[in-house]
Design a protein around this motif. Structure first.
Motif, PDB file in Angstrom:
ATOM      1  N   GLY A 296      55.202 -41.982  -8.116  1.00 19.37           N
ATOM      2  CA  GLY A 296      54.139 -42.761  -8.734  1.00 19.37           C
ATOM      3  C   GLY A 296      53.146 -41.894  -9.481  1.00 19.37           C
ATOM      4  O   GLY A 296      52.724 -42.223 -10.597  1.00 19.37           O
ATOM      5  N   ASP A 297      52.773 -40.784  -8.883  1.00 20.77           N
ATOM      6  CA  ASP A 297      51.864 -39.832  -9.520  1.00 20.77           C
ATOM      7  C   ASP A 297      52.450 -39.338 -10.839  1.00 20.77           C
ATOM      8  O   ASP A 297      51.763 -39.283 -11.875  1.00 20.77           O
ATOM      9  CB  ASP A 297      51.621 -38.666  -8.567  1.00 20.77           C
ATOM     10  CG  ASP A 297      50.802 -37.557  -9.171  1.00 20.77           C
ATOM     11  OD1 ASP A 297      49.605 -37.757  -9.426  1.00 20.77           O
ATOM     12  OD2 ASP A 297      51.368 -36.450  -9.390  1.00 20.77           O
ATOM     13  N   ALA A 298      53.741 -38.999 -10.837  1.00 19.87           N
ATOM     14  CA  ALA A 298      54.392 -38.511 -12.060  1.00 19.87           C
ATOM     15  C   ALA A 298      54.494 -39.610 -13.114  1.00 19.87           C
ATOM     16  O   ALA A 298      54.347 -39.346 -14.311  1.00 19.87           O
ATOM     17  CB  ALA A 298      55.774 -37.955 -11.731  1.00 19.87           C
ATOM     18  N   ILE A 299      54.751 -40.850 -12.690  1.00 18.98           N
ATOM     19  CA  ILE A 299      54.810 -41.970 -13.633  1.00 18.98           C
ATOM     20  C   ILE A 299      53.492 -42.099 -14.379  1.00 18.98           C
ATOM     21  O   ILE A 299      53.458 -42.240 -15.615  1.00 18.98           O
ATOM     22  CB  ILE A 299      55.149 -43.275 -12.892  1.00 18.98           C
ATOM     23  CG1 ILE A 299      56.620 -43.291 -12.472  1.00 18.98           C
ATOM     24  CG2 ILE A 299      54.848 -44.499 -13.767  1.00 18.98           C
ATOM     25  CD1 ILE A 299      57.001 -44.457 -11.578  1.00 18.98           C
ATOM     26  N   ALA A 300      52.390 -42.066 -13.645  1.00 24.61           N
ATOM     27  CA  ALA A 300      51.080 -42.206 -14.277  1.00 24.61           C
ATOM     28  C   ALA A 300      50.808 -41.050 -15.241  1.00 24.61           C
ATOM     29  O   ALA A 300      50.274 -41.254 -16.345  1.00 24.61           O
ATOM     30  CB  ALA A 300      49.996 -42.278 -13.209  1.00 24.61           C
ATOM     31  N   LYS A 301      51.177 -39.839 -14.846  1.00 21.04           N
ATOM     32  CA  LYS A 301      50.938 -38.677 -15.706  1.00 21.04           C
ATOM     33  C   LYS A 301      51.766 -38.750 -16.987  1.00 21.04           C
ATOM     34  O   LYS A 301      51.301 -38.379 -18.073  1.00 21.04           O
ATOM     35  CB  LYS A 301      51.251 -37.394 -14.940  1.00 21.04           C
ATOM     36  CG  LYS A 301      50.263 -37.099 -13.818  1.00 21.04           C
ATOM     37  CD  LYS A 301      50.727 -35.918 -12.979  1.00 21.04           C
ATOM     38  CE  LYS A 301      49.742 -35.589 -11.877  1.00 21.04           C
ATOM     39  NZ  LYS A 301      50.222 -34.471 -11.009  1.00 21.04           N
ATOM     40  N   ILE A 302      53.008 -39.214 -16.881  1.00 15.97           N
ATOM     41  CA  ILE A 302      53.840 -39.384 -18.075  1.00 15.97           C
ATOM     42  C   ILE A 302      53.265 -40.489 -18.958  1.00 15.97           C
ATOM     43  O   ILE A 302      53.171 -40.346 -20.186  1.00 15.97           O
ATOM     44  CB  ILE A 302      55.290 -39.703 -17.677  1.00 15.97           C
ATOM     45  CG1 ILE A 302      55.930 -38.501 -16.976  1.00 15.97           C
ATOM     46  CG2 ILE A 302      56.121 -40.101 -18.898  1.00 15.97           C
ATOM     47  CD1 ILE A 302      57.246 -38.800 -16.283  1.00 15.97           C
ATOM     48  N   ALA A 303      52.861 -41.595 -18.345  1.00 18.60           N
ATOM     49  CA  ALA A 303      52.286 -42.706 -19.109  1.00 18.60           C
ATOM     50  C   ALA A 303      51.033 -42.280 -19.860  1.00 18.60           C
ATOM     51  O   ALA A 303      50.727 -42.814 -20.933  1.00 18.60           O
ATOM     52  CB  ALA A 303      51.975 -43.872 -18.176  1.00 18.60           C
ATOM     53  N   ALA A 304      50.311 -41.306 -19.317  1.00 16.36           N
ATOM     54  CA  ALA A 304      49.082 -40.842 -19.962  1.00 16.36           C
ATOM     55  C   ALA A 304      49.340 -40.203 -21.323  1.00 16.36           C
ATOM     56  O   ALA A 304      48.411 -40.067 -22.133  1.00 16.36           O
ATOM     57  CB  ALA A 304      48.356 -39.857 -19.054  1.00 16.36           C
ATOM     58  N   THR A 305      50.577 -39.825 -21.603  1.00 12.44           N
ATOM     59  CA  THR A 305      50.913 -39.233 -22.900  1.00 12.44           C
ATOM     60  C   THR A 305      51.310 -40.288 -23.929  1.00 12.44           C
ATOM     61  O   THR A 305      51.592 -39.946 -25.074  1.00 12.44           O
ATOM     62  CB  THR A 305      52.078 -38.229 -22.754  1.00 12.44           C
ATOM     63  OG1 THR A 305      53.279 -38.935 -22.383  1.00 12.44           O
ATOM     64  CG2 THR A 305      51.767 -37.188 -21.694  1.00 12.44           C
ATOM     65  N   ARG A 306      51.330 -41.583 -23.518  1.00  6.96           N
ATOM     66  CA  ARG A 306      51.764 -42.673 -24.392  1.00  6.96           C
ATOM     67  C   ARG A 306      50.622 -43.671 -24.588  1.00  6.96           C
ATOM     68  O   ARG A 306      49.623 -43.649 -23.854  1.00  6.96           O
ATOM     69  CB  ARG A 306      52.988 -43.385 -23.811  1.00  6.96           C
ATOM     70  CG  ARG A 306      54.087 -42.467 -23.326  1.00  6.96           C
ATOM     71  CD  ARG A 306      54.621 -41.557 -24.406  1.00  6.96           C
ATOM     72  NE  ARG A 306      55.300 -42.304 -25.468  1.00  6.96           N
ATOM     73  CZ  ARG A 306      55.708 -41.760 -26.618  1.00  6.96           C
ATOM     74  NH1 ARG A 306      55.463 -40.476 -26.869  1.00  6.96           N
ATOM     75  NH2 ARG A 306      56.339 -42.498 -27.516  1.00  6.96           N
ATOM     76  N   SER A 307      50.786 -44.590 -25.538  1.00  5.32           N
ATOM     77  CA  SER A 307      49.679 -45.496 -25.879  1.00  5.32           C
ATOM     78  C   SER A 307      50.092 -46.955 -25.997  1.00  5.32           C
ATOM     79  O   SER A 307      49.401 -47.742 -26.629  1.00  5.32           O
ATOM     80  CB  SER A 307      49.055 -45.054 -27.207  1.00  5.32           C
ATOM     81  OG  SER A 307      50.033 -45.080 -28.252  1.00  5.32           O
ATOM     82  N   PHE A 308      51.188 -47.355 -25.359  1.00 11.02           N
ATOM     83  CA  PHE A 308      51.724 -48.697 -25.562  1.00 11.02           C
ATOM     84  C   PHE A 308      51.086 -49.761 -24.657  1.00 11.02           C
ATOM     85  O   PHE A 308      51.443 -50.927 -24.738  1.00 11.02           O
ATOM     86  CB  PHE A 308      53.247 -48.703 -25.350  1.00 11.02           C
ATOM     87  CG  PHE A 308      53.683 -48.277 -23.971  1.00 11.02           C
ATOM     88  CD1 PHE A 308      53.775 -49.195 -22.934  1.00 11.02           C
ATOM     89  CD2 PHE A 308      54.006 -46.953 -23.712  1.00 11.02           C
ATOM     90  CE1 PHE A 308      54.175 -48.811 -21.663  1.00 11.02           C
ATOM     91  CE2 PHE A 308      54.408 -46.555 -22.437  1.00 11.02           C
ATOM     92  CZ  PHE A 308      54.496 -47.483 -21.414  1.00 11.02           C
ATOM     93  N   TYR A 309      50.158 -49.380 -23.777  1.00 10.73           N
ATOM     94  CA  TYR A 309      49.580 -50.307 -22.809  1.00 10.73           C
ATOM     95  C   TYR A 309      48.057 -50.342 -22.987  1.00 10.73           C
ATOM     96  O   TYR A 309      47.441 -49.443 -23.585  1.00 10.73           O
ATOM     97  CB  TYR A 309      49.926 -49.865 -21.382  1.00 10.73           C
ATOM     98  CG  TYR A 309      49.601 -48.409 -21.121  1.00 10.73           C
ATOM     99  CD1 TYR A 309      48.352 -48.022 -20.657  1.00 10.73           C
ATOM    100  CD2 TYR A 309      50.539 -47.413 -21.398  1.00 10.73           C
ATOM    101  CE1 TYR A 309      48.040 -46.685 -20.471  1.00 10.73           C
ATOM    102  CE2 TYR A 309      50.251 -46.078 -21.210  1.00 10.73           C
ATOM    103  CZ  TYR A 309      48.987 -45.712 -20.742  1.00 10.73           C
ATOM    104  OH  TYR A 309      48.683 -44.388 -20.565  1.00 10.73           O
ATOM    105  N   ASP A 310      47.450 -51.391 -22.437  1.00  7.93           N
ATOM    106  CA  ASP A 310      45.997 -51.557 -22.515  1.00  7.93           C
ATOM    107  C   ASP A 310      45.287 -50.989 -21.296  1.00  7.93           C
ATOM    108  O   ASP A 310      44.207 -50.409 -21.407  1.00  7.93           O
ATOM    109  CB  ASP A 310      45.650 -53.041 -22.665  1.00  7.93           C
ATOM    110  CG  ASP A 310      46.249 -53.639 -23.925  1.00  7.93           C
ATOM    111  OD1 ASP A 310      46.094 -53.037 -24.992  1.00  7.93           O
ATOM    112  OD2 ASP A 310      46.899 -54.707 -23.825  1.00  7.93           O
ATOM    113  N   ILE A 311      45.874 -51.204 -20.117  1.00  8.89           N
ATOM    114  CA  ILE A 311      45.276 -50.691 -18.886  1.00  8.89           C
ATOM    115  C   ILE A 311      46.391 -50.308 -17.926  1.00  8.89           C
ATOM    116  O   ILE A 311      47.464 -50.931 -17.916  1.00  8.89           O
ATOM    117  CB  ILE A 311      44.334 -51.732 -18.236  1.00  8.89           C
ATOM    118  CG1 ILE A 311      43.573 -51.103 -17.059  1.00  8.89           C
ATOM    119  CG2 ILE A 311      45.104 -52.982 -17.787  1.00  8.89           C
ATOM    120  CD1 ILE A 311      42.448 -51.981 -16.523  1.00  8.89           C
TER     121      ILE A 311
END
Length: 428
Positions: free
Chosen positions: A12-27
């Protein structure tokens, strides 16, 4: 897209960190029973990417064992997509909560199996994922997608299988999923430690249960644990490993969408690991049912498997002590598009030194974390659309692999490596 991540452990921690490099979501809501762990993930994102990126992340406390609590959090934050990143034992609860809240769902490990009551080493009982696939029609009528088994294995391996079936092969004799690595964990004095690279709870479950094999002529059947050993040569310096049959979701998932004569899963566990697992089973330490134990504070109920997990190193924290690589792949054999014999190993390798530098996450959890984020981005763009309970093999593999490998995407190289065709394996 408004995302709720349930579980801020290693994956889960890694998922959030990877998602932080992308911009396709609002929250992006990071939730965990341990609120401090969710906060720590967001603090890392703020330190690495700054306040602008971190402002899209929110920490929350959650009890994943309570469906009503999970559903309420979804509704309170107007969540559209839920990522389940906790132990498989919580799948029924979180899966149900997502449906109740009317949100799309994604997980990396599916509902657990139950062996056949009278003939566990020949016949299947309840297979991995059966509890979720049984609700396909219900989810389809709701118009929501439950994307199940979308990690590395299952997940990326399923994508590779779909790609091979549509782009490389005219006939498939066997899809054999291979999992192996040359990872080593050492203490401060340089001594090698026994430290599983992923959740020991899940590892015990999948390794000690009867492995499931699929053959088109007879359907699904089971064998003894650690059966049919073979030596397989893994790429990029990992080398030769003895691989054995292990229960895994791909075997129950792929035949639903891909025509193959045989589907198997083999894990390069190593002799020591297999002996440790057999010892745990012999001592009853693989059990999940709580036992009454005397303690200084009085009698307490304790699950033996939870005790094993508690005393072993936390897979989420061993990255700095780890060296080596992890390989996720599938060996596909059959006929190429011109009808000639073909054997292709499609794989992705994660190097621990690289994932630690990029994500401060050890390579096995990082490798698992990429697929759900890639899939969510494809959902956001409309490249992947669907309703019901579906695995990654149900969707076009090309957009996934393109986004995965692109420098404008996730910069994760994958390889289709040709191997010498051999005579098709036939097992009694």
């Amino acid at each position: 897209m408004r995302i709720l991540l349930v579980g801020a452990g290693g994956v889960g921690d890694a998922i959030a960190k990877i998602a932080a490099t992308r911009s396709f979501y609002d929250i992006f809501i990071v939730s965990d029973y341990d609120f401090a762990r969710a906060e720590a993930t967001i603090a890392w994102i703020r330190a690495r990417h700054g306040d602008r990126v971190a402002s899209k992340f929110l920490a929350a406390k959650i009890d994943a064992s309570q469906a009503a609590v999970v559903a309420e959090l979804c509704l309170n934050h107007k969540v559209t997509h839920l990522i389940n990143a906790v132990e498989p034992k919580f799948v029924p609860t979180i899966f149900s909560a997502a449906y109740t809240a009317g949100v799309n769902y994604i997980d990396m490990a599916m509902s657990i199996s139950e062996p056949h009551e009278t003939d566990p080493f020949h016949k299947t009982g309840i297979k991995l994922g059966d509890g979720q696939f049984a609700l396909h029609d219900q989810w389809e009528r709701s118009g929501k997608l439950a994307l199940v088994g979308c990690g590395a294995q299952p997940g990326l391996s399923n994508v590779f299988a779909r790609y091979a079936a549509e782009n490389l092969f005219s006939e498939i004799d066997e899809i054999s999923v291979k999992d192996g690595g040359n990872l080593t964990v050492r203490d401060a004095d340089g001594n090698e430690l026994f430290a599983p690279h992923s959740s020991i709870w899940t590892t015990i479950e999948e390794c000690l249960n009867p492995p499931v094999v699929y053959e088109r002529s007879r359907g699904w059947y089971t064998t003894e644990p650690f059966s049919e050993p073979e030596i397989f040569e893994f790429p990029e310096g990992i080398g030769s490993l003895e691989c054995v049959n292990v229960e895994h979701e791909e075997v129950t998932m792929l035949p639903r969408f891909i025509r193959a004569n045989r589907v198997s899963f083999k894990y390069g566990l190593g002799r020591e690991f297999i002996e440790v697992l057999k010892t745990l089973q012999k001592l009853g330490l693989d059990q999940t049912k709580p036992h009454r134990v005397r303690s200084a504070q009085g009698p307490v109920d304790v699950s033996p498997r939870d005790v094993v997990a508690a005393v072993l190193p936390d897979p989420a924290k061993i990255g700095p002590q780890m060296t080596g690589k992890s390989c996720v792949g599938i060996l596909v054999t059959g006929k190429d598009l011109d009808g000639k014999d073909r054997a292709t190993f499609l794989y992705h390798v994660a190097d621990n030194s690289e994932t630690m530098a990029d994500l401060d996450a050890q390579c096995v959890v990082a490798q698992t974390a990429y697929a759900p984020v890639i899939a969510l981005e494809l959902m956001a763009s409309g490249a992947w659309r669907g309703a019901g309970v579906l695995g990654p093999e149900a969707f076009d593999a090309v957009p996934f692999l393109d986004l995965m490998a692109s420098n404008f995407g996730f910069s994760q190289k994958w390889v289709a490596q040709e191997r010498l065709p051999a005579s098709p394996l036939r097992h009694p």
